[in-house]
Design a protein around this motif. Structure first.
Motif, PDB file in Angstrom:
ATOM      1  N   ASP A 196     -25.167  31.454 107.523  1.00  0.00           N
ATOM      2  CA  ASP A 196     -23.966  31.276 108.334  1.00  0.00           C
ATOM      3  C   ASP A 196     -24.143  30.083 109.267  1.00  0.00           C
ATOM      4  N   VAL A 197     -23.211  29.156 109.213  1.00  0.00           N
ATOM      5  CA  VAL A 197     -23.163  28.025 110.141  1.00  0.00           C
ATOM      6  C   VAL A 197     -21.814  28.082 110.829  1.00  0.00           C
ATOM      7  N   LYS A 198     -21.849  28.411 112.103  1.00  0.00           N
ATOM      8  CA  LYS A 198     -20.617  28.586 112.881  1.00  0.00           C
ATOM      9  C   LYS A 198     -19.702  29.625 112.226  1.00  0.00           C
ATOM     10  N   GLY A 199     -20.339  30.671 111.734  1.00  0.00           N
ATOM     11  CA  GLY A 199     -19.591  31.772 111.151  1.00  0.00           C
ATOM     12  C   GLY A 199     -19.118  31.567 109.737  1.00  0.00           C
ATOM     13  N   VAL A 200     -19.502  30.460 109.125  1.00  0.00           N
ATOM     14  CA  VAL A 200     -19.074  30.160 107.758  1.00  0.00           C
ATOM     15  C   VAL A 200     -20.291  30.184 106.836  1.00  0.00           C
ATOM     16  N   PRO A 201     -20.278  30.985 105.770  1.00  0.00           N
ATOM     17  CA  PRO A 201     -21.387  30.957 104.813  1.00  0.00           C
ATOM     18  C   PRO A 201     -21.533  29.547 104.227  1.00  0.00           C
ATOM     19  N   THR A 202     -22.708  28.958 104.391  1.00  0.00           N
ATOM     20  CA  THR A 202     -22.919  27.556 104.059  1.00  0.00           C
ATOM     21  C   THR A 202     -24.110  27.399 103.131  1.00  0.00           C
ATOM     22  N   ARG A 203     -23.958  26.555 102.134  1.00  0.00           N
ATOM     23  CA  ARG A 203     -25.053  26.269 101.224  1.00  0.00           C
ATOM     24  C   ARG A 203     -26.053  25.314 101.868  1.00  0.00           C
ATOM     25  N   GLY A 204     -27.321  25.554 101.574  1.00  0.00           N
ATOM     26  CA  GLY A 204     -28.358  24.670 102.062  1.00  0.00           C
ATOM     27  C   GLY A 204     -29.652  24.912 101.309  1.00  0.00           C
TER      28      GLY A 204
END
Length: 704
Positions: A196-204
């Protein structure tokens, strides 16, 4: 040699091939020194063999992918220019051997007809980018890493920042925490994560740096537990820029990223990487993975009648070689390819028979096999029958019986003893004496012909590398035995311990002893490395020590596997890093070429590329003049400092703020204005360097 201008559609590749043909001609005419030409051809995938007068050509397959048309093209090219054999490598390439140097441009042009390259498959470049072969079908993967591996391959191919580094850089993408691409042993290793990045599921990605095998294995260090996917390519570019400028160049044995990090420390390395960020083409580079085309599942069925000759073997093959894909209703099947060698006629047979019942996406695996995808369960018996017809329906893929081995003394200059011969002998021991181990995927056996670990012996449960011993004034082939290496998971790994050295012909007895001891004394469900840890290295040294005595040697012990004559060490000059002899005139000529490339890039609006070419002009010209003064040259930053000290500070070369001027490369954003200014400064410096050389007696000197 024919012109390729009318045959190729890609002008970039056409230019590459014409340039290779030109350099071969100049080399044959004596206008390019032998060692300098070696560096040039290596970066074009053309590698000298142990046998004089012929070349190995390495075909670069990013993440191991071949379409059926590409596979057929490679097979056809091998027939026309090579021996009809395709050698699958541990870096998911295909190699063909015994190729005439003069025919390599034409060979490349034929490969390009199906968008296949040999560019930067060898040499001091970013080598083939590898990945888990199950990427895209792996039930454990957070997301498909294939678009990211592909983007990295395309971004760094022909990129000016990585065309002439101190040595090679290897990058690998694993599809999950299982880490089947061995991220921990790469210069840059990557494992996909979602956070989660700022509440958004984010690929990394979890990012590891500084791993490597070779004679001195290093486990990679964690650079990021999570780096957003949009930041991945900029970060890798930063790392490559630092490695190019600060990496060792005088000693090839210390010229890897792992040694740079060891020398300056991780904290300083991180600082230098961050220092490059302003100079990048882009601070973020989004990769549109959503636009990546899905692999098309074939809808065909067998068009002819077929039968399975050995139903019992078929059941064993299904159990050991077939997996469920994450896509419901589809299976994938692995092909165990002995020693990674498959004939061109066998390849064409498989392509013809399997077209329409497997996906148009075959993966070369990192243990020298092949993966067929999107097989409907009803078509699986047919697929097996086709493999059975040509002898590729052997169970035990990636098991104890599936031994990885480099070509060794068959073709490699560096090999000390045979790896393919002993591999075949060990597989025979397992097949005849331990058939139940065909289903054991815990123990991995890997063999290299020398300590450089092309067969990845350093990360094997049971590893061997070629060596030699002396007895009664004679030399005999030997094997260094290593134990306890392997994958831990999530970017962690184990480097095998060097336990003992034995005569090579006793390799089968080593394996018998180890497997019998493990089978007799291991606890229930205890894995091999757990058993090794419990018993300790000393226990295994004492266990194998009787096999080291040299009093009872026979004449056979002095003959290597697959040979008829007594063994003799015959190690050639290694080409993996391209040991380069630079002449002053050659360096200045290269600086002039960089000027031309820089001007062309700036004219196309490729300002970051133009700036890096201009930077190379500064470094190459400064290095040339320093060599003319008898000053030894090593790292690029060392060249910049030494030029300032020896020529500028002494008043012999009049240039204001030389070091500051050159190092604007990472202090300025790559704007059009700065690119033009920096290029003009490099151009002026080059002209001044030429005048300096004309006014001073300059001879040829060894640079590396």
């Amino acid at each position: 040699m024919q012109s390729f201008r009318t045959e190729l559609e890609n002008p970039v590749v056409e230019r590459d091939i014409i340039e290779l043909e030109k350099k071969i001609r100049l080399y044959r005419e004596g206008q390019i020194p032998d060692e300098k030409f070696r560096s040039l051809r290596l970066a074009r995938g053309v590698y000298g063999q142990r046998q004089a007068g012929v070349q190995m050509v390495r075909i670069k397959l990013p993440y191991g992918k071949m379409t059926l048309a590409q596979w057929k093209r490679i097979a056809d090219v091998s027939d026309e220019y090579s021996t009809g054999n395709l050698h699958l490598t541990t870096r998911q390439d295909v190699q063909i051997h015994f190729v005439s140097l003069e025919r390599t441009p034409e060979l490349w042009s034929k490969l390009d007809l199906d968008d296949i390259t040999i560019r930067e498959a060898c040499g001091n470049t970013v080598r083939n980018i590898t990945a888990s072969d199950r990427a895209g079908i792996d039930p454990q993967e957070p997301f498909d890493i294939t678009p990211y591996a592909d983007a990295a391959f395309r971004y760094f191919l022909r990129n000016p920042i990585c065309q002439d580094m101190g040595r090679k850089v290897k990058i690998a993408f694993s599809s999950s925490d299982a880490d089947t691409a061995w991220s921990f042993m790469h210069d840059i290793g990557l494992i996909p994560k979602i956070q989660d990045v700022k509440g958004v599921p984010t690929r990394g990605f979890k990012v590891m740096v500084g791993g490597g095998l070779g004679a001195q294995p290093h486990l990679a260090k964690v650079a990021f537990d999570f780096l957003e996917a949009d930041l991945l390519l900029p970060y890798i570019e930063n790392v490559l820029r630092v490695f190019d400028r600060y990496g060792e160049r005088a000693s090839r044995h210390k010229a890897r990223l792992k040694f740079l990090i060891q020398k300056i420390g991780m904290e300083e390395f991180v600082r230098l990487v961050e220092e490059e960020h302003l100079a990048l083409k882009a601070q973020r580079l989004p990769i549109d993975a959503a636009a990546w085309p899905d692999t098309q599942a074939p809808q065909g069925t067998p068009g002819t009648a077929y039968s399975i000759k050995n139903p019992v073997k078929y059941e064993a093959w299904k159990r050991s070689n077939v997996i469920q894909q994450k896509q419901a209703g589809y299976l994938a099947a692995y092909i165990k390819v002995p020693l990674g060698n498959i004939r061109s006629d066998e390849s064409r047979y498989l392509i013809g028979k399997l077209h329409g019942v497997i996906a148009d996406d075959v993966r070369v695996t990192a243990n020298q096999g092949l993966l067929l995808k999107f097989i409907q369960p009803g078509n699986l018996p047919y697929v097996y029958s086709v493999l059975e017809e040509v002898g590729y329906a052997t169970p035990g893929f990636d098991s104890v019986s599936d031994i990885t081995a480099c070509p060794g003394t068959d073709t490699c200059n560096l090999a000390i003893s045979s790896s393919t011969g002993i591999a075949a002998a060990l597989e025979q021991v397992i097949e005849e004496e331990f058939p139940e181990l065909v289903f054991n995927k815990d123990i991995k056996i890997k063999i290299s012909g020398c300590m450089n670990s092309c067969g990845q012996h350093s990360i094997a449960s049971i590893g061997f590398h070629g060596s030699s011993l002396k007895s009664a004034g004679k030399v005999l082939p030997a094997l260094q035995v290593l134990l306890g290496g392997g994958i831990v998971g999530n970017g962690e790994g184990r480097v095998a311990d060097k336990v003992i050295k034995v005569p090579s012909k006793r390799g089968p007895d080593v394996l018998r002893t180890l497997l019998n001891d493990y089978g007799t004394h291991a606890l229930d469900a205890e894995k091999f490395n757990e058993y090794y840890d419990r018993k300790t290295e000393k226990y295994f040294y004492e266990l194998l020590k009787p096999l080291t005595e040299l009093q009872s040697l026979s004449e056979e012990d002095f003959v290597d596997w697959g040979q008829a004559q007594d063994y003799a060490t015959a190690i050639g000059v290694g080409e993996c890093a391209g040991v380069v002899i630079d002449l002053v005139a050659t360096l200045l000529y290269e600086a002039e070429e960089k000027l031309e490339l820089g001007m062309e890039a700036i004219g196309k609006g490729q300002y970051a590329d133009g700036i890096y070419h201009a930077y190379s002009v500064f470094v190459q010209a400064a290095k040339a003049l320093l060599l003319g003064e008898g000053v030894a040259c090593n790292t690029q930053i060392g060249i910049i400092n030494d030029f300032e000290k020896n020529l500028v500070a002494t008043g012999r070369f009049d240039v204001a703020d030389f070091k500051e001027q050159v190092l604007q490369i990472n202090a300025q954003a790559p704007t059009a204005a700065f690119a033009r200014q920096y290029f003009q400064q490099a151009q002026a410096f080059y002209k001044q360097a030429q005048l300096f050389r004309e006014n001073n007696a300059v001879g040829s000197v060894i640079a590396q």
